[in-house]
Design an enzyme around this catalytic site. Structure first.
Site, mmCIF file in Angstrom:
data_model
loop_
_atom_site.group_PDB
_atom_site.id
_atom_site.type_symbol
_atom_site.label_atom_id
_atom_site.label_comp_id
_atom_site.label_asym_id
_atom_site.label_seq_id
_atom_site.Cartn_x
_atom_site.Cartn_y
_atom_site.Cartn_z
ATOM 1 N N ILE A 1 -61.709 -17.955 -60.287
ATOM 2 C CA ILE A 1 -62.301 -18.701 -59.164
ATOM 3 C C ILE A 1 -62.242 -20.176 -59.517
ATOM 4 O O ILE A 1 -62.692 -20.572 -60.594
ATOM 5 C CB ILE A 1 -63.739 -18.219 -58.868
ATOM 6 C CG1 ILE A 1 -63.703 -16.799 -58.288
ATOM 7 C CG2 ILE A 1 -64.440 -19.179 -57.923
ATOM 8 C CD1 ILE A 1 -64.984 -16.295 -57.678
ATOM 9 N N GLY A 2 -61.661 -20.952 -58.627
ATOM 10 C CA GLY A 2 -61.503 -22.373 -58.885
ATOM 11 C C GLY A 2 -62.780 -23.153 -58.612
ATOM 12 O O GLY A 2 -63.752 -22.622 -58.080
ATOM 13 N N SER B 1 -58.863 -20.206 -63.778
ATOM 14 C CA SER B 1 -58.048 -20.591 -62.627
ATOM 15 C C SER B 1 -57.313 -21.895 -62.894
ATOM 16 O O SER B 1 -57.850 -22.804 -63.534
ATOM 17 C CB SER B 1 -58.961 -20.774 -61.404
ATOM 18 O OG SER B 1 -58.283 -21.515 -60.398
ATOM 19 N N TYR C 1 -51.337 -20.965 -60.491
ATOM 20 C CA TYR C 1 -50.769 -21.377 -59.210
ATOM 21 C C TYR C 1 -49.531 -22.155 -59.601
ATOM 22 O O TYR C 1 -49.627 -23.162 -60.285
ATOM 23 C CB TYR C 1 -51.745 -22.261 -58.425
ATOM 24 C CG TYR C 1 -52.763 -21.465 -57.653
ATOM 25 C CD1 TYR C 1 -52.365 -20.412 -56.840
ATOM 26 C CD2 TYR C 1 -54.111 -21.773 -57.722
ATOM 27 C CE1 TYR C 1 -53.295 -19.681 -56.122
ATOM 28 C CE2 TYR C 1 -55.041 -21.040 -56.997
ATOM 29 C CZ TYR C 1 -54.624 -19.998 -56.204
ATOM 30 O OH TYR C 1 -55.542 -19.269 -55.496
ATOM 31 N N THR D 1 -50.832 -15.823 -59.018
ATOM 32 C CA THR D 1 -51.370 -15.525 -57.685
ATOM 33 C C THR D 1 -50.323 -15.830 -56.623
ATOM 34 O O THR D 1 -49.807 -16.949 -56.540
ATOM 35 C CB THR D 1 -52.669 -16.317 -57.435
ATOM 36 O OG1 THR D 1 -53.624 -15.902 -58.410
ATOM 37 C CG2 THR D 1 -53.218 -16.054 -56.039
ATOM 38 N N LYS E 1 -50.886 -11.168 -58.710
ATOM 39 C CA LYS E 1 -52.159 -11.021 -57.991
ATOM 40 C C LYS E 1 -51.952 -11.301 -56.502
ATOM 41 O O LYS E 1 -51.374 -12.338 -56.153
ATOM 42 C CB LYS E 1 -53.190 -11.993 -58.563
ATOM 43 C CG LYS E 1 -54.536 -12.003 -57.852
ATOM 44 C CD LYS E 1 -55.546 -12.854 -58.619
ATOM 45 C CE LYS E 1 -56.919 -12.870 -57.989
ATOM 46 N NZ LYS E 1 -57.024 -13.765 -56.834
ATOM 47 N N HIS F 1 -57.353 -11.749 -51.754
ATOM 48 C CA HIS F 1 -57.999 -13.029 -52.054
ATOM 49 C C HIS F 1 -59.376 -13.121 -51.378
ATOM 50 O O HIS F 1 -59.798 -14.192 -50.936
ATOM 51 C CB HIS F 1 -57.097 -14.184 -51.582
ATOM 52 C CG HIS F 1 -57.201 -15.431 -52.402
ATOM 53 N ND1 HIS F 1 -56.275 -15.804 -53.340
ATOM 54 C CD2 HIS F 1 -58.136 -16.415 -52.429
ATOM 55 C CE1 HIS F 1 -56.629 -16.957 -53.887
ATOM 56 N NE2 HIS F 1 -57.762 -17.359 -53.352
ATOM 57 N N ARG G 1 -59.610 -14.692 -47.818
ATOM 58 C CA ARG G 1 -59.588 -16.149 -47.662
ATOM 59 C C ARG G 1 -58.234 -16.677 -47.226
ATOM 60 O O ARG G 1 -58.070 -17.867 -47.003
ATOM 61 C CB ARG G 1 -59.967 -16.817 -48.995
ATOM 62 C CG ARG G 1 -61.348 -16.471 -49.458
ATOM 63 C CD ARG G 1 -61.597 -16.848 -50.917
ATOM 64 N NE ARG G 1 -61.639 -18.259 -51.210
ATOM 65 C CZ ARG G 1 -62.671 -19.066 -50.968
ATOM 66 N NH1 ARG G 1 -63.757 -18.561 -50.416
ATOM 67 N NH2 ARG G 1 -62.633 -20.343 -51.269
ATOM 68 N N ASP H 1 -59.147 -6.271 -56.638
ATOM 69 C CA ASP H 1 -60.322 -7.048 -56.224
ATOM 70 C C ASP H 1 -60.343 -7.213 -54.716
ATOM 71 O O ASP H 1 -59.424 -6.765 -54.020
ATOM 72 C CB ASP H 1 -60.430 -8.401 -56.951
ATOM 73 C CG ASP H 1 -59.495 -9.490 -56.423
ATOM 74 O OD1 ASP H 1 -59.128 -9.500 -55.228
ATOM 75 O OD2 ASP H 1 -59.140 -10.374 -57.232
ATOM 76 N N GLY I 1 -63.898 -7.497 -52.308
ATOM 77 C CA GLY I 1 -64.947 -6.709 -51.686
ATOM 78 C C GLY I 1 -65.827 -5.927 -52.640
ATOM 79 O O GLY I 1 -66.758 -5.257 -52.191
ATOM 80 N N VAL I 2 -65.548 -5.990 -53.938
ATOM 81 C CA VAL I 2 -66.427 -5.280 -54.871
ATOM 82 C C VAL I 2 -67.758 -6.031 -54.950
ATOM 83 O O VAL I 2 -67.785 -7.210 -55.319
ATOM 84 C CB VAL I 2 -65.807 -5.182 -56.285
ATOM 85 C CG1 VAL I 2 -66.790 -4.519 -57.245
ATOM 86 C CG2 VAL I 2 -64.488 -4.439 -56.250
ATOM 87 N N ARG I 3 -68.821 -5.386 -54.558
ATOM 88 C CA ARG I 3 -70.144 -6.018 -54.592
ATOM 89 C C ARG I 3 -71.089 -5.312 -55.545
ATOM 90 O O ARG I 3 -72.013 -5.919 -56.064
ATOM 91 C CB ARG I 3 -70.759 -6.030 -53.173
ATOM 92 C CG ARG I 3 -69.986 -6.912 -52.194
ATOM 93 C CD ARG I 3 -70.121 -8.395 -52.579
ATOM 94 N NE ARG I 3 -69.278 -9.264 -51.763
ATOM 95 C CZ ARG I 3 -68.022 -9.608 -52.084
ATOM 96 N NH1 ARG I 3 -67.459 -9.133 -53.187
ATOM 97 N NH2 ARG I 3 -67.332 -10.423 -51.325
ATOM 98 N N GLY J 1 -65.384 -10.983 -58.146
ATOM 99 C CA GLY J 1 -65.239 -12.324 -57.590
ATOM 100 C C GLY J 1 -66.571 -12.951 -57.207
ATOM 101 O O GLY J 1 -67.392 -13.295 -58.053
#
Ligand SMILES: Cc1cc2nc3c(=O)[nH]c(=O)nc-3n(C[C@H](O)[C@H](O)[C@H](O)COP(=O)(O)O)c2cc1C
Ligand SMILES: O=C(O)C(=O)c1ccccc1
Length: 383
Positions: free
Chosen positions: A100-101, A128, A148, A174, A256, A280, A283, A311, A313-315, A334
């Site tokens: 995560i940036g 990131s 990136y 990614t 990714k 992502h 996003r 990854d 939606g994993v909560r 995330g």
């Protein structure tokens, strides 16, 4: 041996005997609303909403609800072993910190706190390219690097070199963010942290990046930021270019952002070591398939040839169990840890990780499994 689930009793004991309660909720699906109180509208707008109308982000969560675990009885195990080796990295549980940036948006300590929290639990931190701290500043026992791919080859090579010499063991490229998706929450505010120079620590500290600027960054920061804005978008990247990474990175390579079976097969054909089934967090392409809906067919299509991670939606620990049952070898966590960071820095991230692992462990214990590798398609049913 201790189980992650023991964390539950320690919370009860602290509450009943020491009159102390968790300051952050243990219902990880509620972290977002708790974190909102600690974040500026701009930070919230960047972190929480996704692309477009948010339909893919909602679909990511809804997909988890459509799968139900089917607990088995009278076959439990008093000791669970969640440890595993993923792409040569030993981990105590199948959970990796997602890249995560610009984490200083959530907390001034940013990635430094996240990396320390991961290390406190023995988990792997992923750095990131858009981080607010540089490769060199991160202290973590186990770290991966997310690239990136800048259109400037010298900067790309320099990033790979710095990652290697600073002990990053696995490279995640990614693919789904060749440029930034259409994000109305940020557009309506005209807000992008990178244009303030936030989240550019890897670039600004890079000799190859600096060498391309007419003036030192301190003298003309806007020119430096705009130089980043020119080398970041890379929507033209193609499969043929992956050999460049093989030539310049000697560890495992992971792609990714895969959600199509055809791309998963291409990844296998191109000899990559792993893929992250991910959109992502919704996003990027609004209206895109929920990541969990893409997972089973992709896992089937590549078999053991490619390590499949997941990854988006994993909560909760229960969500993690479902993704593992549907074919992921490990999940990347995330937003939940970022909410923990926003609420209490390193301690907040540790809280989220401990709760997630405790819930995953209890889910296994109560469903009749001694370890997460026993989870399989019979462990779940479509609702
Ligand atoms: C604020 C934010 C920044 C992110 N930055 C990056 C990044 O720099 N590189 C990357 O590969 N993914 C990035 N991601 C995506 C995450 O790695 C991961 O795929 C996503 O958070 C999963 O969705 P979830 O958080 O809804 O579970 C970012 C996600 C968020 C929420
Ligand atoms: O915000 C993101 O999700 C992200 O990954 C990113 C990275 C660089 C620039 C813009 C967005």
């Amino acid at each position: 041996m201790a189980n992650y689930g023991d964390h539950q009793l320690s919370i009860y004991v602290q509450g009943m005997f020491q009159n102390t309660r968790p300051e952050i909720t243990t219902d990880l699906s509620r972290l977002e609303s708790q974190a909102a109180a600690n974040l500026s509208a701009e930070a919230m707008g960047y972190i929480v909403p996704s692309a477009g109308s948010g339909s893919t982000a909602r679909a990511n969560l809804a997909a988890f609800d459509r799968w139900r675990l089917v607990p088995r009885m009278l076959r439990g195990s008093t000791e669970r072993d969640l440890s595993c080796t993923i792409l040569g990295t030993k981990m105590p549980a199948p959970v990796v910190i997602a890249p995560i940036g610009v984490q200083t948006l959530a907390h001034p300590d940013g990635e430094l706190a996240t990396a320390r929290a991961a290390s406190a639990l023995g988990l792997t931190y992923t750095h990131s390219t858009q981080a607010s701290h540089s490769f060199e500043q991160i202290e973590a026992d186990s770290k991966w690097y997310q690239l990136y791919w800048p259109t400037d080859k010298d900067v790309c090579l320099s990033f790979l070199q710095r990652a290697k010499s600073n002990g990053y063991s696995v490279l995640l490229l990614t693919l789904d963010t060749g440029t930034i998706g259409w994000r109305p929450a940020d557009l309506d505010r005209g807000f992008l942290p990178f244009l303030k120079g936030e989240g550019l620590a890897n670039y600004f500290s890079d000799p190859a990046f600096q060498a391309k600027l007419a003036k030192p960054i301190a003298e003309d920061p806007t020119a430096a930021v705009m130089h980043w804005a020119q080398m970041f978008p890379n929507v033209g990247l193609g499969w043929d270019e992956l050999s460049f990474l093989r030539d310049n990175w000697d560890g495992p390579i992971v792609l990714k952002g895969i959600t199509s079976v055809d791309d998963a097969k291409l990844a296998a054909e191109h000899g990559v070591d792993g893929i992250v089934v991910s959109n992502h967090g919704g996003r990027q392409v609004d209206g895109a398939i929920a990541a969990l809906d893409a997972l089973p067919a992709i896992a089937d299509s590549v078999g053991e040839q490619v390590t499949v991670l997941f990854d988006s939606g994993v909560r909760t620990g229960s969500d993690a169990a479902k993704a593992l049952a549907l074919g992921a070898k490990a999940i990347l966590l995330g937003r939940p840890y970022l909410y923990g960071l926003a609420l209490a820095g390193q301690a907040g991230v540790e809280h989220v990780l401990r709760c997630l692992l405790a819930e995953l462990d209890l889910t296994l214990a109560l469903s009749g499994y001694a370890n997460h590798r026993e989870l399989n398609r019979d462990s779940v049913r479509a609702a």
